[in-house]
Design a protein around this motif. Structure first.
Motif, mmCIF file in Angstrom:
data_model
loop_
_atom_site.group_PDB
_atom_site.id
_atom_site.type_symbol
_atom_site.label_atom_id
_atom_site.label_comp_id
_atom_site.label_asym_id
_atom_site.label_seq_id
_atom_site.Cartn_x
_atom_site.Cartn_y
_atom_site.Cartn_z
ATOM 1 N N UNK A 6 43.986 54.170 30.272
ATOM 2 C CA UNK A 6 45.041 53.424 30.949
ATOM 3 C C UNK A 6 45.399 53.975 32.314
ATOM 4 N N UNK A 7 45.474 55.294 32.431
ATOM 5 C CA UNK A 7 45.826 55.903 33.709
ATOM 6 C C UNK A 7 44.702 55.693 34.724
ATOM 7 N N UNK A 8 43.467 55.771 34.275
ATOM 8 C CA UNK A 8 42.325 55.529 35.164
ATOM 9 C C UNK A 8 42.302 54.050 35.568
ATOM 10 N N UNK A 9 42.601 53.173 34.630
ATOM 11 C CA UNK A 9 42.640 51.749 34.969
ATOM 12 C C UNK A 9 43.714 51.456 36.013
ATOM 13 N N UNK A 10 44.875 52.090 35.857
ATOM 14 C CA UNK A 10 45.930 51.892 36.854
ATOM 15 C C UNK A 10 45.474 52.408 38.219
ATOM 16 N N UNK A 11 44.776 53.525 38.231
ATOM 17 C CA UNK A 11 44.273 54.070 39.490
ATOM 18 C C UNK A 11 43.267 53.096 40.115
ATOM 19 N N UNK A 12 42.410 52.530 39.297
ATOM 20 C CA UNK A 12 41.426 51.564 39.803
ATOM 21 C C UNK A 12 42.137 50.356 40.397
ATOM 22 N N UNK A 13 43.147 49.850 39.702
ATOM 23 C CA UNK A 13 43.895 48.705 40.235
ATOM 24 C C UNK A 13 44.553 49.057 41.572
ATOM 25 N N UNK A 14 45.115 50.264 41.663
ATOM 26 C CA UNK A 14 45.717 50.688 42.925
ATOM 27 C C UNK A 14 44.668 50.735 44.044
ATOM 28 N N UNK A 15 43.492 51.259 43.739
ATOM 29 C CA UNK A 15 42.430 51.318 44.754
ATOM 30 C C UNK A 15 42.002 49.925 45.189
ATOM 31 N N UNK A 16 41.808 49.045 44.210
ATOM 32 C CA UNK A 16 41.328 47.699 44.536
ATOM 33 C C UNK A 16 42.388 46.861 45.233
ATOM 34 N N UNK A 17 43.643 47.253 45.074
ATOM 35 C CA UNK A 17 44.696 46.573 45.825
ATOM 36 C C UNK A 17 44.554 46.899 47.316
ATOM 37 N N UNK A 18 44.051 48.098 47.608
ATOM 38 C CA UNK A 18 43.851 48.519 48.997
ATOM 39 C C UNK A 18 42.593 47.896 49.602
ATOM 40 N N UNK A 19 41.507 47.843 48.807
ATOM 41 C CA UNK A 19 40.238 47.311 49.313
ATOM 42 C C UNK A 19 39.279 47.077 48.156
ATOM 43 N N UNK A 20 38.374 46.139 48.328
ATOM 44 C CA UNK A 20 37.322 45.915 47.340
ATOM 45 C C UNK A 20 36.351 47.090 47.392
ATOM 46 N N UNK A 52 38.951 45.922 32.472
ATOM 47 C CA UNK A 52 39.749 45.200 33.466
ATOM 48 C C UNK A 52 39.141 43.827 33.776
ATOM 49 N N UNK A 53 37.812 43.753 33.799
ATOM 50 C CA UNK A 53 37.137 42.456 33.994
ATOM 51 C C UNK A 53 37.455 41.506 32.836
ATOM 52 N N UNK A 54 37.352 42.028 31.613
ATOM 53 C CA UNK A 54 37.619 41.210 30.429
ATOM 54 C C UNK A 54 39.056 40.706 30.393
ATOM 55 N N UNK A 55 39.980 41.502 30.911
ATOM 56 C CA UNK A 55 41.393 41.109 30.945
ATOM 57 C C UNK A 55 41.724 40.285 32.188
ATOM 58 N N UNK A 74 46.309 38.777 38.050
ATOM 59 C CA UNK A 74 46.782 39.496 36.854
ATOM 60 C C UNK A 74 46.855 41.001 37.106
ATOM 61 N N UNK A 75 45.924 41.519 37.880
ATOM 62 C CA UNK A 75 45.937 42.938 38.224
ATOM 63 C C UNK A 75 47.114 43.287 39.116
ATOM 64 N N UNK A 76 47.435 42.406 40.061
ATOM 65 C CA UNK A 76 48.586 42.630 40.943
ATOM 66 C C UNK A 76 49.889 42.593 40.147
ATOM 67 N N UNK A 77 49.962 41.680 39.194
ATOM 68 C CA UNK A 77 51.152 41.587 38.345
ATOM 69 C C UNK A 77 51.291 42.858 37.511
ATOM 70 N N UNK A 78 50.166 43.372 36.997
ATOM 71 C CA UNK A 78 50.202 44.614 36.206
ATOM 72 C C UNK A 78 50.687 45.779 37.060
ATOM 73 N N UNK A 79 50.278 45.844 38.310
ATOM 74 C CA UNK A 79 50.741 46.891 39.216
ATOM 75 C C UNK A 79 52.243 46.776 39.458
ATOM 76 N N UNK A 80 52.739 45.560 39.604
ATOM 77 C CA UNK A 80 54.183 45.356 39.801
ATOM 78 C C UNK A 80 54.957 45.808 38.563
ATOM 79 N N UNK A 81 54.454 45.485 37.375
ATOM 80 C CA UNK A 81 55.108 45.909 36.128
ATOM 81 C C UNK A 81 55.118 47.429 36.037
ATOM 82 N N UNK A 82 53.996 48.046 36.371
ATOM 83 C CA UNK A 82 53.886 49.501 36.329
ATOM 84 C C UNK A 82 54.883 50.141 37.295
ATOM 85 N N UNK A 83 54.987 49.588 38.498
ATOM 86 C CA UNK A 83 55.897 50.138 39.509
ATOM 87 C C UNK A 83 57.349 50.055 39.052
ATOM 88 N N UNK A 84 57.709 49.009 38.317
ATOM 89 C CA UNK A 84 59.085 48.869 37.821
ATOM 90 C C UNK A 84 59.418 49.933 36.788
#
Length: 153
Positions: A6-20, A52-55, A74-84
């Motif tokens: 989960x922590x690695x997935x969150x890190x991946x989402x954070x990275x991909x939010x910055x750039x592909x 993350x692809x499957x979700x 969905x990934x952006x929404x997950x990042x927003x939930x995590x930040x809250x």
């Protein structure tokens, strides 16, 4: 998300939010962001990407020659939930986590946990052959659990 990934997935989402990025770029960036304390492996990153692809939190960029991943809504929404729910900057917490895991204290704690688990398994095995000792073991475990819940460590 699985707890360990989960922590690695969150890190991946954070990275991909910055750039592909493609998988190798993600692994290298995770290592850089940890201050060199974490060396991401393909065995961790690619299963996390697949989940993350499957979700449908990320997708493969269709226009790329390489397998390049980008974040989805969905990934952006997950990042927003995590930040809250979390405090502090994610990347600062990321580096602190990996730095601590390589510290002398964490290594000693892991050694003690391993020893404790081995002794607990022996005690459980003994209680199977001597059931009258089970209440003592249960009381001990309950006491330790309550102490962990109430102590300020």
């Amino acid at each position: 998300m699985k707890k360990r990934r989960g922590f690695v997935q969150m890190a991946i989402l954070h990275l991909l939010e910055e750039a592909s990025m493609h998988g190798y770029q993600i692994m290298k960036e995770l290592e850089i962001r940890s201050g060199g304390h974490y060396s991401a492996s393909a065995g961790t990153v690619y299963p996390a990407l697949q989940e993350l692809l499957e979700k449908e939190m990320i997708e493969l960029e269709p226009s790329s020659d390489k397998k390049t991943y980008c974040i989805q809504e969905k990934g952006k929404i997950r990042l927003q939930e995590f930040a809250k729910n979390k405090e502090g900057a994610f990347w600062s917490n990321w580096e602190d986590r990996w730095s601590w895991q390589n510290s002398e204290e964490a290594i000693r704690l892991k050694e003690i946990i391993d020893l404790w688990e081995a002794e607990l398994r022996k005690a459980i095995k003994k209680s199977r052959s001597t059931p009258e000792n089970s209440p003592k073991l249960i009381a001990f475990m309950k006491e330790i659990t309550e102490r962990l819940q109430t102590e300020n460590y």
